[in-house]
Motif scaffolding. Structure first.
Motif, PDB file in Angstrom:
ATOM      1  N   PRO A  42      45.882  31.009  56.925  1.00  0.00           N
ATOM      2  CA  PRO A  42      45.421  31.535  55.647  1.00  0.00           C
ATOM      3  C   PRO A  42      44.339  30.680  54.999  1.00  0.00           C
ATOM      4  O   PRO A  42      44.205  29.495  55.315  1.00  0.00           O
ATOM      5  CB  PRO A  42      46.683  31.495  54.785  1.00  0.00           C
ATOM      6  N   ILE A  43      43.598  31.320  54.109  1.00  0.00           N
ATOM      7  CA  ILE A  43      42.672  30.609  53.235  1.00  0.00           C
ATOM      8  C   ILE A  43      43.354  30.606  51.870  1.00  0.00           C
ATOM      9  O   ILE A  43      43.620  31.669  51.302  1.00  0.00           O
ATOM     10  CB  ILE A  43      41.330  31.369  53.109  1.00  0.00           C
ATOM     11  N   ASN A  44      43.655  29.434  51.346  1.00  0.00           N
ATOM     12  CA  ASN A  44      44.304  29.344  50.036  1.00  0.00           C
ATOM     13  C   ASN A  44      43.229  29.262  48.952  1.00  0.00           C
ATOM     14  O   ASN A  44      42.638  28.214  48.721  1.00  0.00           O
ATOM     15  CB  ASN A  44      45.226  28.116  49.988  1.00  0.00           C
ATOM     16  N   GLN A  45      42.984  30.380  48.312  1.00  0.00           N
ATOM     17  CA  GLN A  45      41.858  30.503  47.380  1.00  0.00           C
ATOM     18  C   GLN A  45      42.237  29.987  45.988  1.00  0.00           C
ATOM     19  O   GLN A  45      43.316  30.279  45.477  1.00  0.00           O
ATOM     20  CB  GLN A  45      41.487  31.998  47.307  1.00  0.00           C
ATOM     21  N   VAL A  46      41.310  29.228  45.361  1.00  0.00           N
ATOM     22  CA  VAL A  46      41.484  28.767  43.982  1.00  0.00           C
ATOM     23  C   VAL A  46      40.252  29.186  43.199  1.00  0.00           C
ATOM     24  O   VAL A  46      39.139  28.741  43.481  1.00  0.00           O
ATOM     25  CB  VAL A  46      41.640  27.226  43.913  1.00  0.00           C
ATOM     26  N   SER A  47      40.434  30.081  42.227  1.00  0.00           N
ATOM     27  CA  SER A  47      39.301  30.536  41.435  1.00  0.00           C
ATOM     28  C   SER A  47      39.800  31.212  40.165  1.00  0.00           C
ATOM     29  O   SER A  47      41.008  31.184  39.873  1.00  0.00           O
ATOM     30  CB  SER A  47      38.443  31.506  42.269  1.00  0.00           C
ATOM     31  N   ILE A  48      38.873  31.801  39.448  1.00  0.00           N
ATOM     32  CA  ILE A  48      39.237  32.516  38.219  1.00  0.00           C
ATOM     33  C   ILE A  48      38.353  33.755  38.111  1.00  0.00           C
ATOM     34  O   ILE A  48      37.160  33.696  38.395  1.00  0.00           O
ATOM     35  CB  ILE A  48      39.097  31.586  36.986  1.00  0.00           C
ATOM     36  N   ILE A  49      38.972  34.871  37.736  1.00  0.00           N
ATOM     37  CA  ILE A  49      38.201  36.116  37.590  1.00  0.00           C
ATOM     38  C   ILE A  49      38.529  36.766  36.254  1.00  0.00           C
ATOM     39  O   ILE A  49      39.558  36.463  35.645  1.00  0.00           O
ATOM     40  CB  ILE A  49      38.508  37.117  38.742  1.00  0.00           C
ATOM     41  N   GLY A  50      37.654  37.662  35.822  1.00  0.00           N
ATOM     42  CA  GLY A  50      37.902  38.406  34.597  1.00  0.00           C
ATOM     43  C   GLY A  50      38.428  39.795  34.914  1.00  0.00           C
ATOM     44  O   GLY A  50      38.628  40.142  36.079  1.00  0.00           O
ATOM     45  N   TYR A  51      38.608  40.606  33.873  1.00  0.00           N
ATOM     46  CA  TYR A  51      39.164  41.965  34.046  1.00  0.00           C
ATOM     47  C   TYR A  51      38.247  42.863  34.872  1.00  0.00           C
ATOM     48  O   TYR A  51      38.680  43.861  35.425  1.00  0.00           O
ATOM     49  CB  TYR A  51      39.426  42.610  32.677  1.00  0.00           C
ATOM     50  N   ASP A  52      36.962  42.467  34.951  1.00  0.00           N
ATOM     51  CA  ASP A  52      35.991  43.341  35.604  1.00  0.00           C
ATOM     52  C   ASP A  52      35.899  43.149  37.116  1.00  0.00           C
ATOM     53  O   ASP A  52      35.233  43.925  37.795  1.00  0.00           O
ATOM     54  CB  ASP A  52      34.603  43.128  34.966  1.00  0.00           C
ATOM     55  N   PHE A  53      36.551  42.117  37.652  1.00  0.00           N
ATOM     56  CA  PHE A  53      36.403  41.845  39.096  1.00  0.00           C
ATOM     57  C   PHE A  53      37.090  42.970  39.890  1.00  0.00           C
ATOM     58  O   PHE A  53      38.240  43.303  39.617  1.00  0.00           O
ATOM     59  CB  PHE A  53      36.991  40.479  39.473  1.00  0.00           C
ATOM     60  N   PRO A  54      36.397  43.567  40.871  1.00  0.00           N
ATOM     61  CA  PRO A  54      36.952  44.764  41.518  1.00  0.00           C
ATOM     62  C   PRO A  54      38.215  44.513  42.349  1.00  0.00           C
ATOM     63  O   PRO A  54      38.245  43.601  43.176  1.00  0.00           O
ATOM     64  CB  PRO A  54      35.802  45.254  42.401  1.00  0.00           C
TER      65      PRO A  54
END
Ligand code: AMP
Length: 307
Positions: A42-54
């Motif tokens: 797996p790729i363990n992703q660390v990020s942040i998105i808003g309500y608009d991210f598809p």
């Protein structure tokens, strides 16, 4: 075996001499994940998105073995937004807009099950957030690779210098290497940058390939001569994904294997530039990647008799 990828997941607006898109998914961690997941999961992703991210993009990534537990979603804010315009040469670009949005107060909390990951890819992001992730890891990964850009050199240089002391590999482009070192010669710049912390330095030179510096050694890999570069956005992050993906797959962090990893990174980047945003990366298969690696082999392989 797992990899942590830290970076932005964004919306971009891109203008190149070939066309324009007002809204396309982008972000450093998005590109790294699309590229690296061809080699390791797996790729363990660390990020942040808003309500608009598809949502569809999230599902695509999960399907490719990208774990989203470390991706925070903020319900009342927009995702990070970046807009850029490329010059005729396609190697240089102007940043038109950088709207941090959700990124402005990103304070990642690493899920417990991310602990023990052997490879850490710090994609382009605030240096303070990159440091925050390093500090949360109970055991130092086998290899920490870091990407950054001029924006952070201009706005957060002291934080960036602190992260440099903690990483094994730094990857930047030639203009950034000059900016970081104050030296025009890339070779002199490399010496100065290596004295700031990283053991390895990769200098990306767009269509002119990439250089790997280590101690007093240097290795060069060309970029594939393509007839048409459609959109270079994300090429650097895609390069990073191929690089770390190959190292994690082979679990070998020697200088010799890093040479191969650079060629793998260059091959992945050569796909990225063929269409807008990450579009091409979503289409390619293992067969396409192998074919392109063979082209790289033919491009650089030659016989010479040395006495
Ligand atoms: P690259 O072309 O490899 O430099 O990466 C382009 C991607 O980086 C775009 O998809 C942007 O969303 C993202 N990006 C642009 N500026 C920044 C920044 N200051 N920090 C993090 N990511 C950024």
């Amino acid at each position: 075996m797992s990899v942590i990828v830290v970076g932005t997941m964004a919306y971009d607006a891109i203008e190149t001499p070939f066309g324009k898109v007002d809204k396309i998914v982008g972000g450093s961690a998005t590109y790294v994940a699309y590229a690296a997941s061809n080699f390791i999961q797996p790729i363990n992703q660390v990020s942040i998105i808003g309500y608009d991210f598809p949502k569809e993009e999230i599902h695509n990534l999960i399907f490719r073995g990208v774990v989203m537990d470390g991706v925070e979603m903020i319900k009342d804010k927009r995702s990070f937004f970046w807009s850029g315009r490329y010059h005729e040469d396609m190697n240089t670009r102007d940043t038109l807009v950088t709207d941090l949005n959700v990124l402005a107060d990103f304070n990642p909390k690493l899920p417990d099950h991310y602990q023990g990951s052997e490879f850490l890819m710090l994609g382009n992001l605030q240096p303070s957030v990159q440091m925050n992730v390093i500090k949360q890891l109970k055991k130092r990964p086998k290899l920490i690779v870091m990407d950054t850009m001029n924006f952070w050199m201009e706005t957060a240089m002291p934080d960036l210098e602190n992260v440099l002391k903690e990483v094994d590999v730094l990857m930047i482009n030639d203009a950034e290497a000059r900016q970081l070192s104050g030296q025009y010669s890339v070779t002199k710049a490399a010496r100065i940058i290596l004295s700031k912390g990283p053991k390895f330095l990769i200098v990306k030179k767009g269509e002119h390939g990439a250089l790997l510096f280590y101690d007093d050694k240097v290795f060069f890999a060309p970029a594939l001569p393509l007839e048409e570069v459609f959109d270079p956005t994300g090429a650097g992050d895609t390069f990073a994904g191929g690089f770390i993906g190959h190292l994690a797959k082979t679990r070998d962090i020697s200088f010799e294997n890093m040479k191969t990893a650079i060629v793998v990174g260059s091959a992945m980047a050569s796909f990225c530039v063929e269409k807008f945003g990450p579009t091409r990366l979503k289409e390619i298969s293992k067969k396409d990647i192998d074919k392109r690696l063979r082209q790289f082999h033919e491009l650089t392989n030659f016989d010479i008799e040395l006495s």
